[in-house]
Motif scaffolding. Structure first.
Motif, PDB file in Angstrom:
ATOM      1  N   ALA A 255       0.869  -1.176   0.000  1.00 15.34           N
ATOM      2  CA  ALA A 255       0.000   0.000   0.000  1.00 15.34           C
ATOM      3  C   ALA A 255       0.905   1.225   0.000  1.00 15.34           C
ATOM      4  CB  ALA A 255      -0.910   0.012   1.211  1.00 15.34           C
ATOM      5  N   LYS A 256       0.433   2.272  -0.651  1.00 20.32           N
ATOM      6  CA  LYS A 256       1.262   3.467  -0.799  1.00 20.32           C
ATOM      7  C   LYS A 256       0.423   4.698  -0.491  1.00 20.32           C
ATOM      8  CE  LYS A 256       4.611   5.332  -3.975  1.00 20.32           C
ATOM      9  NZ  LYS A 256       5.349   5.079  -5.199  1.00 20.32           N
ATOM     10  N   LEU A 257       1.003   5.630   0.238  1.00 17.18           N
ATOM     11  CA  LEU A 257       0.353   6.904   0.533  1.00 17.18           C
ATOM     12  C   LEU A 257       1.258   8.008   0.035  1.00 17.18           C
ATOM     13  CD1 LEU A 257      -1.926   8.509   1.881  1.00 17.18           C
ATOM     14  CD2 LEU A 257      -0.649   8.420   3.988  1.00 17.18           C
ATOM     15  N   ARG A 258       0.713   8.875  -0.782  1.00 19.22           N
ATOM     16  CA  ARG A 258       1.508   9.954  -1.360  1.00 19.22           C
ATOM     17  C   ARG A 258       1.028  11.298  -0.824  1.00 19.22           C
ATOM     18  NH1 ARG A 258       1.632   9.757  -7.455  1.00 19.22           N
ATOM     19  NH2 ARG A 258       3.455  11.036  -7.079  1.00 19.22           N
ATOM     20  N   MET A 259       1.890  12.290  -0.961  1.00 21.45           N
ATOM     21  CA  MET A 259       1.589  13.669  -0.565  1.00 21.45           C
ATOM     22  C   MET A 259       1.248  13.782   0.919  1.00 21.45           C
ATOM     23  SD  MET A 259       2.115  15.459  -3.247  1.00 21.45           S
ATOM     24  CE  MET A 259       1.360  17.024  -2.964  1.00 21.45           C
ATOM     25  N   ILE A 260       2.098  13.205   1.763  1.00 19.46           N
ATOM     26  CA  ILE A 260       1.940  13.323   3.211  1.00 19.46           C
ATOM     27  C   ILE A 260       2.658  14.591   3.635  1.00 19.46           C
ATOM     28  CG2 ILE A 260       2.273  12.205   5.425  1.00 19.46           C
ATOM     29  CD1 ILE A 260       2.787   9.619   3.873  1.00 19.46           C
ATOM     30  N   ARG A 261       2.011  15.442   4.356  1.00 16.28           N
ATOM     31  CA  ARG A 261       2.585  16.737   4.712  1.00 16.28           C
ATOM     32  C   ARG A 261       3.483  16.609   5.945  1.00 16.28           C
ATOM     33  NH1 ARG A 261       5.158  19.931   5.748  1.00 16.28           N
ATOM     34  NH2 ARG A 261       4.864  22.134   6.116  1.00 16.28           N
ATOM     35  N   ILE A 262       4.628  15.997   5.753  1.00 16.62           N
ATOM     36  CA  ILE A 262       5.636  15.859   6.806  1.00 16.62           C
ATOM     37  C   ILE A 262       6.965  15.619   6.102  1.00 16.62           C
ATOM     38  CG2 ILE A 262       5.419  13.373   7.129  1.00 16.62           C
ATOM     39  CD1 ILE A 262       5.730  13.902  10.156  1.00 16.62           C
ATOM     40  N   SER A 263       8.045  15.964   6.758  1.00 13.19           N
ATOM     41  CA  SER A 263       9.349  15.756   6.123  1.00 13.19           C
ATOM     42  C   SER A 263       9.675  14.262   6.093  1.00 13.19           C
ATOM     43  CB  SER A 263      10.435  16.520   6.872  1.00 13.19           C
ATOM     44  OG  SER A 263      10.701  15.913   8.104  1.00 13.19           O
ATOM     45  N   PRO A 264      10.411  13.824   5.074  1.00 10.86           N
ATOM     46  CA  PRO A 264      10.762  12.403   4.989  1.00 10.86           C
ATOM     47  C   PRO A 264      11.581  11.918   6.184  1.00 10.86           C
ATOM     48  CG  PRO A 264      11.190  13.484   2.907  1.00 10.86           C
ATOM     49  CD  PRO A 264      10.833  14.550   3.878  1.00 10.86           C
TER      50      PRO A 264
ATOM     51  N   ARG B 296      14.320  42.066   3.856  1.00 11.86           N
ATOM     52  CA  ARG B 296      14.745  40.759   3.329  1.00 11.86           C
ATOM     53  C   ARG B 296      13.644  39.730   3.544  1.00 11.86           C
ATOM     54  NH1 ARG B 296      20.464  41.422   6.088  1.00 11.86           N
ATOM     55  NH2 ARG B 296      19.133  41.049   7.876  1.00 11.86           N
ATOM     56  N   GLY B 297      13.863  38.563   2.987  1.00  9.90           N
ATOM     57  CA  GLY B 297      12.917  37.463   3.178  1.00  9.90           C
ATOM     58  C   GLY B 297      13.682  36.198   3.508  1.00  9.90           C
ATOM     59  N   ALA B 298      13.089  35.365   4.344  1.00  7.01           N
ATOM     60  CA  ALA B 298      13.697  34.087   4.693  1.00  7.01           C
ATOM     61  C   ALA B 298      12.855  32.980   4.073  1.00  7.01           C
ATOM     62  CB  ALA B 298      13.754  33.916   6.200  1.00  7.01           C
ATOM     63  N   ARG B 299      13.523  32.038   3.447  1.00  8.07           N
ATOM     64  CA  ARG B 299      12.830  30.950   2.781  1.00  8.07           C
ATOM     65  C   ARG B 299      12.347  29.921   3.804  1.00  8.07           C
ATOM     66  NH1 ARG B 299      15.161  27.687  -2.339  1.00  8.07           N
ATOM     67  NH2 ARG B 299      13.927  29.211  -3.465  1.00  8.07           N
ATOM     68  N   ILE B 300      11.125  29.463   3.601  1.00  8.33           N
ATOM     69  CA  ILE B 300      10.564  28.380   4.407  1.00  8.33           C
ATOM     70  C   ILE B 300      10.226  27.244   3.450  1.00  8.33           C
ATOM     71  CG2 ILE B 300       8.648  27.661   5.876  1.00  8.33           C
ATOM     72  CD1 ILE B 300       8.441  30.518   6.849  1.00  8.33           C
ATOM     73  N   LEU B 301      10.732  26.055   3.728  1.00  6.31           N
ATOM     74  CA  LEU B 301      10.464  24.881   2.907  1.00  6.31           C
ATOM     75  C   LEU B 301       9.481  23.978   3.641  1.00  6.31           C
ATOM     76  CD1 LEU B 301      14.096  24.072   1.772  1.00  6.31           C
ATOM     77  CD2 LEU B 301      12.362  25.386   0.562  1.00  6.31           C
ATOM     78  N   LYS B 302       8.431  23.603   2.956  1.00  6.97           N
ATOM     79  CA  LYS B 302       7.421  22.731   3.545  1.00  6.97           C
ATOM     80  C   LYS B 302       7.379  21.442   2.731  1.00  6.97           C
ATOM     81  CE  LYS B 302       4.643  26.388   5.487  1.00  6.97           C
ATOM     82  NZ  LYS B 302       3.284  26.813   5.800  1.00  6.97           N
ATOM     83  N   PRO B 303       8.150  20.427   3.161  1.00  2.56           N
ATOM     84  CA  PRO B 303       8.270  19.219   2.338  1.00  2.56           C
ATOM     85  C   PRO B 303       7.092  18.264   2.494  1.00  2.56           C
ATOM     86  CG  PRO B 303       9.633  19.033   4.266  1.00  2.56           C
ATOM     87  CD  PRO B 303       9.041  20.414   4.303  1.00  2.56           C
ATOM     88  N   PHE B 304       6.865  17.495   1.439  1.00  2.00           N
ATOM     89  CA  PHE B 304       5.892  16.419   1.428  1.00  2.00           C
ATOM     90  C   PHE B 304       6.644  15.108   1.247  1.00  2.00           C
ATOM     91  CE2 PHE B 304       3.213  19.946   0.685  1.00  2.00           C
ATOM     92  CZ  PHE B 304       1.907  19.583   0.944  1.00  2.00           C
TER      93      PHE B 304
END
Length: 141
Positions: A17-26, A104-112
């Motif tokens: 079984a596979k689940l994709r696009m989980i909103r958490i870092s690997p 300035r701006g600071a980058r925020i990365l929200k990984p799936f």
């Protein structure tokens, strides 16, 4: 003229079984996946039930889906299933920014992430090993 049937991606005694696009870092998801690798499914479900990690509920759903696939689609016995593989992959990364001082701006990365769980049926064989004879050490005379 139907298309040819796709070959199975797992063995005859396996289901996945596979689940994709989980909103958490690997990295965080892999901590929970490590918790269940190589365990019997009953033990793995109990571990996920009482885990304090936020994502353990989603991992439990994927494991239950793999168990249901094994039982309904492949006719495997659920009492003899183990989690043979549980691996995590990267997916999309949302990029956001946060305003900082001096314009300035600071980058925020929200990984799936994506999670794949493979369960395998094992044969319940109890082999009795022959009893070993106690070794006799030669005594110095």
């Amino acid at each position: 003229m139907a298309k040819a049937k796709n070959p199975r991606r797992v063995g005859d005694n396996e289901a996945r079984a596979k689940l994709r696009m989980i909103r958490i870092s690997p990295q965080k998801l892999n901590l929970v996946a490590q918790l269940i690798r190589g365990k019997k499914v009953e033990t793995a479900l109990a571990d996920l039930e009482f885990s304090h990690k936020r994502i353990s509920g989603d991992v439990k759903k994927v494991l239950q889906s793999a168990i249901a696939n094994a039982e309904n689609n492949h006719g495997l016995d659920i009492d003899s299933l183990i989690v043979s593989e549980a691996y995590v992959g990267k997916n999309l990364v949302m990029k956001r920014f946060r305003a900082r001082a001096r314009g300035r701006g600071a980058r925020i990365l929200k990984p799936f992430s994506e999670l794949t769980i493979v369960v395998r049926e094992i044969e319940e064989t109890v082999e009795e090993a022959p009893a070993k004879k106690p070794s006799k050490k030669k005594e110095a005379a």
